[in-house]
Write a protein that holds these residues in place. Sequence first.
Motif, PDB file in Angstrom:
ATOM      1  N   SER A 216       0.827  -1.205   0.000  1.00  0.00           N
ATOM      2  CA  SER A 216       0.000   0.000   0.000  1.00  0.00           C
ATOM      3  C   SER A 216       0.864   1.258   0.000  1.00  0.00           C
ATOM      4  CB  SER A 216      -0.910  -0.010   1.226  1.00  0.00           C
ATOM      5  OG  SER A 216      -1.662   1.176   1.315  1.00  0.00           O
ATOM      6  N   THR A 217       1.929   1.251   0.788  1.00  0.00           N
ATOM      7  CA  THR A 217       2.823   2.407   0.855  1.00  0.00           C
ATOM      8  C   THR A 217       3.557   2.613  -0.450  1.00  0.00           C
ATOM      9  OG1 THR A 217       3.122   2.016   3.223  1.00  0.00           O
ATOM     10  CG2 THR A 217       4.708   3.461   2.149  1.00  0.00           C
ATOM     11  N   ALA A 218       3.959   1.519  -1.109  1.00  0.00           N
ATOM     12  CA  ALA A 218       4.624   1.631  -2.415  1.00  0.00           C
ATOM     13  C   ALA A 218       3.706   2.294  -3.437  1.00  0.00           C
ATOM     14  CB  ALA A 218       5.056   0.252  -2.907  1.00  0.00           C
ATOM     15  N   ASN A 219       2.442   1.963  -3.375  1.00  0.00           N
ATOM     16  CA  ASN A 219       1.477   2.600  -4.276  1.00  0.00           C
ATOM     17  C   ASN A 219       1.366   4.086  -3.987  1.00  0.00           C
ATOM     18  OD1 ASN A 219      -0.828   2.359  -6.279  1.00  0.00           O
ATOM     19  ND2 ASN A 219      -1.927   3.167  -4.505  1.00  0.00           N
ATOM     20  N   TYR A 220       1.391   4.435  -2.698  1.00  0.00           N
ATOM     21  CA  TYR A 220       1.318   5.838  -2.290  1.00  0.00           C
ATOM     22  C   TYR A 220       2.549   6.603  -2.764  1.00  0.00           C
ATOM     23  CZ  TYR A 220       0.321   9.768   0.844  1.00  0.00           C
ATOM     24  OH  TYR A 220       0.052  11.000   1.357  1.00  0.00           O
ATOM     25  N   VAL A 221       3.735   5.977  -2.612  1.00  0.00           N
ATOM     26  CA  VAL A 221       4.975   6.604  -3.058  1.00  0.00           C
ATOM     27  C   VAL A 221       4.928   6.866  -4.562  1.00  0.00           C
ATOM     28  CG1 VAL A 221       7.451   6.226  -3.394  1.00  0.00           C
ATOM     29  CG2 VAL A 221       6.405   5.683  -1.201  1.00  0.00           C
ATOM     30  N   GLU A 222       4.480   5.874  -5.316  1.00  0.00           N
ATOM     31  CA  GLU A 222       4.421   6.033  -6.772  1.00  0.00           C
ATOM     32  C   GLU A 222       3.435   7.126  -7.176  1.00  0.00           C
ATOM     33  OE1 GLU A 222       2.632   3.118  -9.911  1.00  0.00           O
ATOM     34  OE2 GLU A 222       4.786   2.667  -9.734  1.00  0.00           O
ATOM     35  N   SER A 223       2.290   7.172  -6.523  1.00  0.00           N
ATOM     36  CA  SER A 223       1.283   8.187  -6.849  1.00  0.00           C
ATOM     37  C   SER A 223       1.807   9.595  -6.569  1.00  0.00           C
ATOM     38  CB  SER A 223       0.005   7.943  -6.026  1.00  0.00           C
ATOM     39  OG  SER A 223      -0.560   6.683  -6.339  1.00  0.00           O
ATOM     40  N   LEU A 224       2.476   9.765  -5.433  1.00  0.00           N
ATOM     41  CA  LEU A 224       3.052  11.067  -5.108  1.00  0.00           C
ATOM     42  C   LEU A 224       4.117  11.451  -6.125  1.00  0.00           C
ATOM     43  CD1 LEU A 224       3.407  10.823  -1.223  1.00  0.00           C
ATOM     44  CD2 LEU A 224       1.906  12.384  -2.479  1.00  0.00           C
ATOM     45  N   GLY A 225       4.932  10.479  -6.537  1.00  0.00           N
ATOM     46  CA  GLY A 225       5.966  10.758  -7.524  1.00  0.00           C
ATOM     47  C   GLY A 225       5.388  11.220  -8.842  1.00  0.00           C
TER      48      GLY A 225
END
Length: 315
Positions: A216-225
């Motif tokens: 879930s956090t990896a998805n959040y990181v990618e979205s922010l990027g």
Amino acid sequence: MSAQPLGFVEGFTRAWVGVYTAGASAPVRAARLDEIVSDLWEHRRADSERRRSEAATASDVLGRLVRGVPADITWRLRTGGLQMQSKFVIERTTGALMVMIVLLTIGGIAGSPPVGSGEPYFSEDFPGFVQQLDAHARSLGLTFAAGAAMIAASVLLFSTFRSHGTRLAIASAGALAVAGVMFVATAVAGVRLHALAEVWRDGGVRGDTTWLAAASTANYVESLGILAVFAMAASFVTVGALIARGTPLPRWLGVLGLVGAGTVLLAMPGLATGVEAFWMITMLGVLVLLAAIVVTGGWLLVRGTRPLAGRGAAE
């Protein structure tokens, strides 16, 4: 988790103090830095006494830094504003920051071990990712530095171009500031991912609670990027439009920026379709955009802008 991410966070906190106190008197700058350093020490000691992890402390410090940016800028304005009245200094500093932004962005992206945010990418990448956490910690520092440089550059960008087009300068500076905040937020989320990866490395199994939280956090990181890159492209679309009018810099610099940033803005929404062609077009646009930023920054660093001729700053 190693203490390295916390060291990066504390170092960039001190660097941010140096950025927003630029131009203030030496005693004022020293007093502000001493205040922040003391606060960091107290925070670290309190968390140590509560037996909190280094990762949790680093995440808290980053969060406080991000939330405190508006207050820091307000404090600086109350102490006399930027006090940078030399056109030469403003333009050269803007150019240097633009070049730095590109170098830090590339370093942060290239130095981070890959971890996909969707399946099957996450399951394929995550076990390898947890074996390269030192590289990830370094990339977090570079990403945070890129965001801080963007926030600082947004103020100077407005100062550099406002006389050539106030509305466009405001739009560009605002978008770049948003991009900077997004980069910093990406680093904050990256600290969380780093902490989860270390916990999982110490005894986790595929599909457990830590694994799912990391996904879930990896998805959040990618979205922010993605949002950060989109905001950066939006900023340089307006810079490109301003330059392409032929007022502050050679028109071809503006065209180059418009082509790169425009390609990113047009192609990036297509990434949601999963069509590989959109990914390739977006990456091509990003490369052109970064080249445009470097060349434009280099031009400002070496030659500065042209003087206004005739029509002034009206739009």
